[in-house]
Scaffold this motif. Structure first.
Motif, PDB file in Angstrom:
ATOM      1  N   PHE A  55       0.836  -1.199   0.000  1.00 43.34           N
ATOM      2  CA  PHE A  55       0.000   0.000   0.000  1.00 43.34           C
ATOM      3  C   PHE A  55       0.872   1.251   0.000  1.00 43.34           C
ATOM      4  CE2 PHE A  55      -3.787  -2.238   2.177  1.00 43.34           C
ATOM      5  CZ  PHE A  55      -4.519  -2.269   1.005  1.00 43.34           C
ATOM      6  N   ASN A  56       2.023   1.168   0.660  1.00 41.23           N
ATOM      7  CA  ASN A  56       2.898   2.334   0.827  1.00 41.23           C
ATOM      8  C   ASN A  56       4.215   2.192   0.089  1.00 41.23           C
ATOM      9  OD1 ASN A  56       1.036   3.607   2.581  1.00 41.23           O
ATOM     10  ND2 ASN A  56       1.715   2.275   4.241  1.00 41.23           N
ATOM     11  N   THR A  57       4.198   1.428  -1.013  1.00 42.25           N
ATOM     12  CA  THR A  57       5.423   1.308  -1.789  1.00 42.25           C
ATOM     13  C   THR A  57       5.847   2.676  -2.293  1.00 42.25           C
ATOM     14  OG1 THR A  57       6.486   0.041  -3.557  1.00 42.25           O
ATOM     15  CG2 THR A  57       4.318   0.929  -4.029  1.00 42.25           C
ATOM     16  N   PHE A  58       7.154   2.838  -2.457  1.00 43.49           N
ATOM     17  CA  PHE A  58       7.716   4.163  -2.709  1.00 43.49           C
ATOM     18  C   PHE A  58       8.687   4.104  -3.876  1.00 43.49           C
ATOM     19  CE2 PHE A  58      11.120   7.289  -1.707  1.00 43.49           C
ATOM     20  CZ  PHE A  58      10.356   8.448  -1.689  1.00 43.49           C
ATOM     21  N   GLN A  59       8.476   5.016  -4.849  1.00 41.20           N
ATOM     22  CA  GLN A  59       9.368   5.129  -5.997  1.00 41.20           C
ATOM     23  C   GLN A  59       9.494   3.807  -6.746  1.00 41.20           C
ATOM     24  OE1 GLN A  59      10.885   8.515  -6.906  1.00 41.20           O
ATOM     25  NE2 GLN A  59       8.924   8.583  -5.846  1.00 41.20           N
ATOM     26  N   LEU A  60       8.373   3.321  -7.234  1.00 43.44           N
ATOM     27  CA  LEU A  60       8.321   2.115  -8.051  1.00 43.44           C
ATOM     28  C   LEU A  60       9.000   2.334  -9.401  1.00 43.44           C
ATOM     29  CD1 LEU A  60       7.127  -0.744  -8.614  1.00 43.44           C
ATOM     30  CD2 LEU A  60       5.034   0.405  -9.348  1.00 43.44           C
ATOM     31  N   LEU A  61       8.818   3.517  -9.975  1.00 44.48           N
ATOM     32  CA  LEU A  61       9.409   3.827 -11.275  1.00 44.48           C
ATOM     33  C   LEU A  61      10.911   4.064 -11.135  1.00 44.48           C
ATOM     34  CD1 LEU A  61       6.648   6.270 -12.559  1.00 44.48           C
ATOM     35  CD2 LEU A  61       7.037   3.931 -13.337  1.00 44.48           C
ATOM     36  N   TYR A 115       2.687   4.036 -14.755  1.00 45.89           N
ATOM     37  CA  TYR A 115       2.682   3.903 -13.305  1.00 45.89           C
ATOM     38  C   TYR A 115       1.423   3.183 -12.826  1.00 45.89           C
ATOM     39  CZ  TYR A 115       2.296   4.940  -8.388  1.00 45.89           C
ATOM     40  OH  TYR A 115       2.140   4.798  -7.037  1.00 45.89           O
ATOM     41  N   THR A 116       0.269   3.567 -13.324  1.00 48.22           N
ATOM     42  CA  THR A 116      -0.981   2.938 -12.906  1.00 48.22           C
ATOM     43  C   THR A 116      -0.953   1.443 -13.186  1.00 48.22           C
ATOM     44  OG1 THR A 116      -2.174   4.983 -13.390  1.00 48.22           O
ATOM     45  CG2 THR A 116      -3.483   2.994 -13.189  1.00 48.22           C
ATOM     46  N   TRP A 117      -0.492   1.080 -14.376  1.00 51.10           N
ATOM     47  CA  TRP A 117      -0.452  -0.331 -14.775  1.00 51.10           C
ATOM     48  C   TRP A 117       0.541  -1.117 -13.927  1.00 51.10           C
ATOM     49  CZ3 TRP A 117      -3.682  -2.973 -17.758  1.00 51.10           C
ATOM     50  CH2 TRP A 117      -3.302  -4.255 -18.202  1.00 51.10           C
ATOM     51  N   TRP A 118       1.723  -0.562 -13.800  1.00 54.82           N
ATOM     52  CA  TRP A 118       2.748  -1.232 -13.004  1.00 54.82           C
ATOM     53  C   TRP A 118       2.272  -1.431 -11.580  1.00 54.82           C
ATOM     54  CZ3 TRP A 118       8.609   0.172 -13.441  1.00 54.82           C
ATOM     55  CH2 TRP A 118       9.099  -0.263 -14.678  1.00 54.82           C
ATOM     56  N   TYR A 119       1.715  -0.401 -10.994  1.00 52.55           N
ATOM     57  CA  TYR A 119       1.346  -0.490  -9.590  1.00 52.55           C
ATOM     58  C   TYR A 119       0.392  -1.662  -9.355  1.00 52.55           C
ATOM     59  CZ  TYR A 119      -0.208   0.156  -4.922  1.00 52.55           C
ATOM     60  OH  TYR A 119      -0.474  -0.106  -3.599  1.00 52.55           O
ATOM     61  N   TYR A 120      -0.654  -1.757 -10.149  1.00 50.59           N
ATOM     62  CA  TYR A 120      -1.646  -2.789  -9.881  1.00 50.59           C
ATOM     63  C   TYR A 120      -1.103  -4.197 -10.118  1.00 50.59           C
ATOM     64  CZ  TYR A 120      -5.492   0.054  -8.438  1.00 50.59           C
ATOM     65  OH  TYR A 120      -6.300   0.892  -7.693  1.00 50.59           O
ATOM     66  N   TYR A 121      -0.278  -4.363 -11.135  1.00 47.22           N
ATOM     67  CA  TYR A 121       0.217  -5.720 -11.362  1.00 47.22           C
ATOM     68  C   TYR A 121       1.308  -6.119 -10.369  1.00 47.22           C
ATOM     69  CZ  TYR A 121      -2.901  -6.977 -15.017  1.00 47.22           C
ATOM     70  OH  TYR A 121      -4.053  -7.312 -15.689  1.00 47.22           O
ATOM     71  N   LYS A 122       2.049  -5.171  -9.852  1.00 48.21           N
ATOM     72  CA  LYS A 122       2.960  -5.487  -8.752  1.00 48.21           C
ATOM     73  C   LYS A 122       2.169  -5.756  -7.470  1.00 48.21           C
ATOM     74  CE  LYS A 122       6.958  -5.121  -8.182  1.00 48.21           C
ATOM     75  NZ  LYS A 122       7.950  -6.218  -7.988  1.00 48.21           N
ATOM     76  N   PHE A 123       1.095  -5.029  -7.279  1.00 50.52           N
ATOM     77  CA  PHE A 123       0.205  -5.257  -6.142  1.00 50.52           C
ATOM     78  C   PHE A 123      -0.335  -6.685  -6.184  1.00 50.52           C
ATOM     79  CE2 PHE A 123      -3.899  -5.199  -4.024  1.00 50.52           C
ATOM     80  CZ  PHE A 123      -3.773  -4.295  -2.987  1.00 50.52           C
ATOM     81  N   ILE A 124      -0.799  -7.086  -7.366  1.00 52.75           N
ATOM     82  CA  ILE A 124      -1.330  -8.439  -7.561  1.00 52.75           C
ATOM     83  C   ILE A 124      -0.233  -9.480  -7.361  1.00 52.75           C
ATOM     84  CG2 ILE A 124      -2.225  -9.991  -9.363  1.00 52.75           C
ATOM     85  CD1 ILE A 124      -3.743  -7.359 -10.383  1.00 52.75           C
ATOM     86  N   GLN A 125       0.980  -9.148  -7.795  1.00 59.71           N
ATOM     87  CA  GLN A 125       2.103 -10.069  -7.635  1.00 59.71           C
ATOM     88  C   GLN A 125       2.356 -10.413  -6.174  1.00 59.71           C
ATOM     89  OE1 GLN A 125       5.823  -8.640  -9.274  1.00 59.71           O
ATOM     90  NE2 GLN A 125       6.970  -9.704  -7.683  1.00 59.71           N
ATOM     91  N   THR A 126       2.260  -9.422  -5.283  1.00 60.59           N
ATOM     92  CA  THR A 126       2.517  -9.696  -3.866  1.00 60.59           C
ATOM     93  C   THR A 126       1.519 -10.710  -3.316  1.00 60.59           C
ATOM     94  OG1 THR A 126       1.141  -7.858  -3.048  1.00 60.59           O
ATOM     95  CG2 THR A 126       3.464  -7.387  -3.522  1.00 60.59           C
ATOM     96  N   ALA A 127       0.271 -10.643  -3.808  1.00 62.94           N
ATOM     97  CA  ALA A 127      -0.732 -11.620  -3.373  1.00 62.94           C
ATOM     98  C   ALA A 127      -0.479 -12.978  -4.010  1.00 62.94           C
ATOM     99  CB  ALA A 127      -2.133 -11.114  -3.719  1.00 62.94           C
ATOM    100  N   ASN A 128      -0.135 -12.993  -5.292  1.00 62.15           N
ATOM    101  CA  ASN A 128       0.157 -14.261  -5.975  1.00 62.15           C
ATOM    102  C   ASN A 128       1.299 -15.017  -5.302  1.00 62.15           C
ATOM    103  OD1 ASN A 128      -1.800 -14.356  -7.953  1.00 62.15           O
ATOM    104  ND2 ASN A 128      -0.559 -13.332  -9.511  1.00 62.15           N
TER     105      ASN A 128
END
Length: 544
Positions: A55-61, A115-128
């Motif tokens: 939720f609080n990831t920082f500087q993904l790009l 950024y929007t695309w990356w964020y959600y698929y990395k978010f999903i990755q943590t659950a996977n």
């Protein structure tokens, strides 16, 4: 377990918001092997806590972008695309969200969309990662609870993304894209925990029906396993939050541009009530909402939320974090210097003066509530523009020290939302019932003098929901699913000139585009992109 390498490859980056350049980047959907995770209880715990931490990831790009600070930023991106949140802006260059509010740089080749695309698929990755390594047949009880939480996190990510990227009919752009393909009701690719790289590279956008089936599987798994969760932190979802996700899910299915499905409204109503009952805690009080020290920064008030800590990189950054962007009362933050966050002037005028929530925004000069908004510092409040928000307070009411002021929580799901879902869904199914539920909530918790006199009761319920959840990233979904207009241009508007767009029904810009880098590495997406709406609307100009 098969390791997936390269779900998303490539990112468009730049030192500017609107210019692009490209580098290659790989995001594996499973960063550890099953043996690595199951060999150590601490390793599995780390993967579990990576979910709320994200939720609080920082500087993904790869390069600094000051909108790159996690789930709260995605909430803000959605809010500035509605007609509810105006941003005071005079060309200072500080508003990193200007592109989303002025419809610039929203195409497939822009970093903002990346950024929007990356964020959600990395978010999903943590659950996977968690789902992939817990076998429900052999896992001990606590791990079953973790499995339920992972399914809930994944459902949240996919439900958000599906609604943001699903193409719905709108006021200006056809669903027939430049390739001649009809993308109506296409959502996003589904990446399961056991998907191979080959499958991920040829993974089409899921239809609404396919996404609905997948989401239901996740919700059912979450409902089955999450009662085993013994961890009490509300940064993890519990059963009430799972019921809340069901309620959101069925509201999406019930409308969203398709023929209304009354049975889905019934299920949404019932699950919203289940969420209220399971949570077992009353809505926030007037004192809690208006507190200058704990107003909307206290996790104990909500069903599900995120908590920032002093050691988090966001907090240490000083300015790239929730309080900086959401609180006008931080002397060190972005929104405390301009861009100030304001409620739409027409929206404010429609709120009853007897509704205490109206004091969450600064009254205009001469208004009946002038001087009644509680500020942390009255002199600072005097300098804020009319309609400025004080909803989200810095930690402990500390305006000056980011190491304290940035240590806050923000809501992911509140029980108040469930009351409004219940009322709206009930009104669709049994006209009159929703009105009674709305009046009961408002009179009990927000405005003792409230009476619903609206002819269109559903619109009134949604309006009160928008007031309640202002700044929490949810209005976007209601506007999109209900085919509502956005009106920012009118005499007396407080929206800046270049953001004064008016629509006749659902705005086309709410159908977000998939970035070209993903299409280049997932062949099934080629030719199935949502149309770019950048430049499709002209700002309203008074007198023209």
């Amino acid at each position: 377990m098969k390791n997936i390498a390269k779900l998303i490859l490539g990112a468009c980056i730049s030192s500017s918001v609107f210019m692009t350049g490209c580098i290659d980047e790989t995001f594996p959907t499973s960063g550890a092997t099953e043996d690595q995770l199951t060999s150590s209880e601490k390793a599995l715990d780390a993967m579990v806590w990576a979910m709320p931490a994200y939720f609080n990831t920082f500087q993904l790009l790869p390069s600094r972008q000051d909108y790159d600070w996690g789930y709260g930023s995605l909430m803000h991106i959605r809010d500035v695309q509605t007609g509810d949140m105006a941003v005071a802006y005079s060309g200072s260059g500080y508003d990193w969200y200007e592109g989303w509010s002025t419809l610039q740089g929203l195409g497939e080749d822009y970093m903002m969309q990346q950024y929007t695309w990356w964020y959600y698929y990395k978010f999903i990755q943590t659950a996977n990662n968690v789902i992939a390594v817990i076998d429900p047949e052999t896992a001990p009880e606590e791990q079953l609870g973790y499995l339920g939480a992972a399914h809930a996190f994944r459902a949240l990510g996919y439900l958000d993304a599906a609604q943001m990227f699903e193409f719905l009919e709108n006021d200006s752009i056809s669903s027939i894209n430049k390739s001649g393909n009809d993308v109506l009701h296409l959502t996003v690719p589904i990446v399961r925990e056991n998907m191979t790289e080959e499958e991920a590279r040829n993974n089409p956008r899921a239809t609404r029906e396919q996404m609905a089936e997948f989401l239901l599987e996740d919700l059912q798994a979450a409902e089955t396993y999450i009662p085993h969760l013994t961890e009490t932190s509300r940064t993890l979802p519990h059963l009430a939050a799972v019921y809340g996700l069901y309620a959101r899910y069925y509201m999406w299915l019930a409308a969203s541009g398709a023929d209304e499905q009354p049975q889905y409204f019934t299920q949404a109503r019932d699950y919203a009530r289940k969420a209220i009952t399971a949570f077992g805690q009353a809505p926030m009080t007037e004192q809690q909402c208006l507190s200058t020290t704990t107003g909307f920064n206290d996790l104990s008030c909500w069903m599900w939320g995120s908590q920032l800590a002093s050691e988090d990189d966001q907090v240490k950054s000083g300015i790239i974090t929730w309080a900086s962007w959401m609180s006008n009362e931080t002397t060190y933050g972005y929104s405390g210097q301009e861009p100030y966050l304001m409620i739409d002037a027409n929206m404010y005028a429609r709120i009853s003066d007897t509704d205490f929530r109206k004091r969450l925004w600064k009254a205009p000069e001469g208004g009946l509530l002038e001087g009644q908004t509680p500020f942390i510092d009255e002199e600072w409040g005097d300098n804020l523009p009319a309609y400025a928000s004080v909803k989200f307070r810095p930690g402990q009411g500390d305006m000056e020290d980011p190491t304290t002021g940035n240590v806050v929580a923000f809501p992911v799901m509140r029980v108040e939302e469930m009351y409004f879902i219940e009322a709206e869904a009930a009104e669709h199914v049994a006209p009159g019932e929703g009105k009674q539920l709305l009046e009961s909530f408002m009179q009990s918790y927000r405005d003792p003098q409230y009476t619903c006199r609206a002819v269109d009761v559903v619109s009134e319920i949604v309006f009160q929901k928008r007031v309640e959840l202002w700044g929490e990233g949810l209005t976007f979904f209601d506007i999109k699913r209900l085919d509502m207009s956005v009106t920012r241009g009118y005499s007396g508007t407080n929206f800046p000139d270049m953001a004064r767009f008016n629509t006749n029904g659902r705005p086309a810009w709410l159908n977000m585009v998939i970035v070209s880098q993903e299409r280049d590495n997932n062949t099934a997406l080629a030719g199935w992109e949502n149309p770019d709406v950048s430049g499709s609307y002209k700002p309203w100009v008074e007198g023209q």
